[in-house]
Scaffold this active site. Structure first.
Site, mmCIF file in Angstrom:
data_model
loop_
_atom_site.group_PDB
_atom_site.id
_atom_site.type_symbol
_atom_site.label_atom_id
_atom_site.label_comp_id
_atom_site.label_asym_id
_atom_site.label_seq_id
_atom_site.Cartn_x
_atom_site.Cartn_y
_atom_site.Cartn_z
ATOM 1 N N CYS A 1 -16.246 -9.714 -39.181
ATOM 2 C CA CYS A 1 -15.567 -8.868 -40.500
ATOM 3 C C CYS A 1 -14.867 -10.244 -40.723
ATOM 4 O O CYS A 1 -14.283 -11.448 -39.536
ATOM 5 C CB CYS A 1 -14.496 -7.873 -40.363
ATOM 6 S SG CYS A 1 -13.547 -7.738 -41.206
ATOM 7 N N HIS B 1 -17.040 0.560 -43.289
ATOM 8 C CA HIS B 1 -15.917 -0.647 -42.755
ATOM 9 C C HIS B 1 -15.106 -1.051 -43.288
ATOM 10 O O HIS B 1 -14.100 -1.348 -43.189
ATOM 11 C CB HIS B 1 -17.226 -1.860 -42.843
ATOM 12 C CG HIS B 1 -16.600 -2.971 -41.698
ATOM 13 N ND1 HIS B 1 -17.221 -3.990 -40.856
ATOM 14 C CD2 HIS B 1 -15.588 -3.902 -42.843
ATOM 15 C CE1 HIS B 1 -16.491 -4.331 -40.360
ATOM 16 N NE2 HIS B 1 -15.618 -4.996 -41.908
ATOM 17 N N GLU B 2 -15.507 -1.008 -44.582
ATOM 18 C CA GLU B 2 -14.646 -1.473 -46.069
ATOM 19 C C GLU B 2 -13.626 -0.339 -46.357
ATOM 20 O O GLU B 2 -12.667 -0.375 -46.932
ATOM 21 C CB GLU B 2 -15.276 -2.097 -47.264
ATOM 22 C CG GLU B 2 -15.798 -3.347 -47.205
ATOM 23 C CD GLU B 2 -15.279 -4.305 -46.399
ATOM 24 O OE1 GLU B 2 -14.451 -4.574 -46.762
ATOM 25 O OE2 GLU B 2 -16.718 -4.627 -46.196
ATOM 26 N N HIS C 1 -10.970 -0.582 -44.009
ATOM 27 C CA HIS C 1 -10.135 -1.028 -44.166
ATOM 28 C C HIS C 1 -8.772 -1.243 -45.163
ATOM 29 O O HIS C 1 -7.497 -1.666 -44.522
ATOM 30 C CB HIS C 1 -10.139 -2.877 -44.966
ATOM 31 C CG HIS C 1 -10.769 -3.827 -44.077
ATOM 32 N ND1 HIS C 1 -10.024 -4.673 -42.977
ATOM 33 C CD2 HIS C 1 -12.337 -4.562 -43.904
ATOM 34 C CE1 HIS C 1 -10.962 -5.177 -42.702
ATOM 35 N NE2 HIS C 1 -12.615 -5.358 -43.324
#
Length: 198
Positions: free
Chosen positions: A137, A179-180, A183
């Protein structure tokens, strides 16, 4: 599961920001500030950055997406994730200090592997067995680890024309989306990491 009270507070904050043109004054300063196109990436090495990265992001509305500030944010996020000195395959707005539900993902499942932007993305479902794979990341410098994620997702989002869209994404691109979107809820890959890798 996000508590209802937190969602209500976020929606209220987003509505208040929209009343002044979609983005707050602080957000506009970040979007339009600094030198050059590349934005500063927040990292876990900095305490204040970490607090921002752990926030739940507020949704974007149509007025914000149609604004000049959004166009600048989009352009600068793309320049940031494609920075040859710190290149990535995806980026979320919180990583550049904007706690809004906006991500860019490199579409390895499409010809030319373009970066595309997704507004208010939501993973509706996942399917298939979770497979471990390496992740890193831009906001967690010097750490790589193995994370188990499903390789097929059902995704809902708004396009840049603010059209409500649903699609199925598979393979490595589905991992990037997971993953995004993490966030946007203040979750980092290290929270899901099975083990660190050298």
């Amino acid at each position: 599961m996000i508590p209802f009270a937190k969602i209500s507070a976020l929606l209220f904050a987003a509505a208040a920001a929209t009343a002044c043109g979609g983005f707050s004054d602080d957000e506009r300063r970040i979007i339009n500030g600094g030198e050059g196109e590349i934005m500063r990436v927040l990292t876990t090495a900095d305490r204040d950055d970490s607090l921002t990265l752990r926030r739940i992001s507020a949704p974007l509305d149509e007025k914000a997406v149609a604004s000049d500030d959004f166009a600048v944010l989009r352009r600068r996020m793309l320049a940031t994730v494609r920075n040859p000195l710190n290149e990535g395959v995806g980026i979320a707005a919180p990583q550049v200090g904007i706690s809004r539900r906006l991500i860019a993902v490199q579409r390895f499942d499409k010809a030319g592997e373009p970066f595309e932007f997704y507004i208010n993305p939501e993973i509706l479902s996942v399917s298939g067995e979770a497979e471990e794979g390496p992740e890193g990341c831009l906001s967690v410098d010097g750490v790589r680890g193995s994370v188990a994620r499903p390789r097929r997702i059902e995704l809902r989002y708004r396009t840049e024309r603010f059209v409500d869209t649903t699609e199925t994404v598979e393979g490595f691109t589905a991992v990037i989306f997971q993953h995004e979107t993490d966030h946007l809820d203040g979750v980092l890959f290290i929270d899901r990491m099975e083990r660190a890798e050298n």
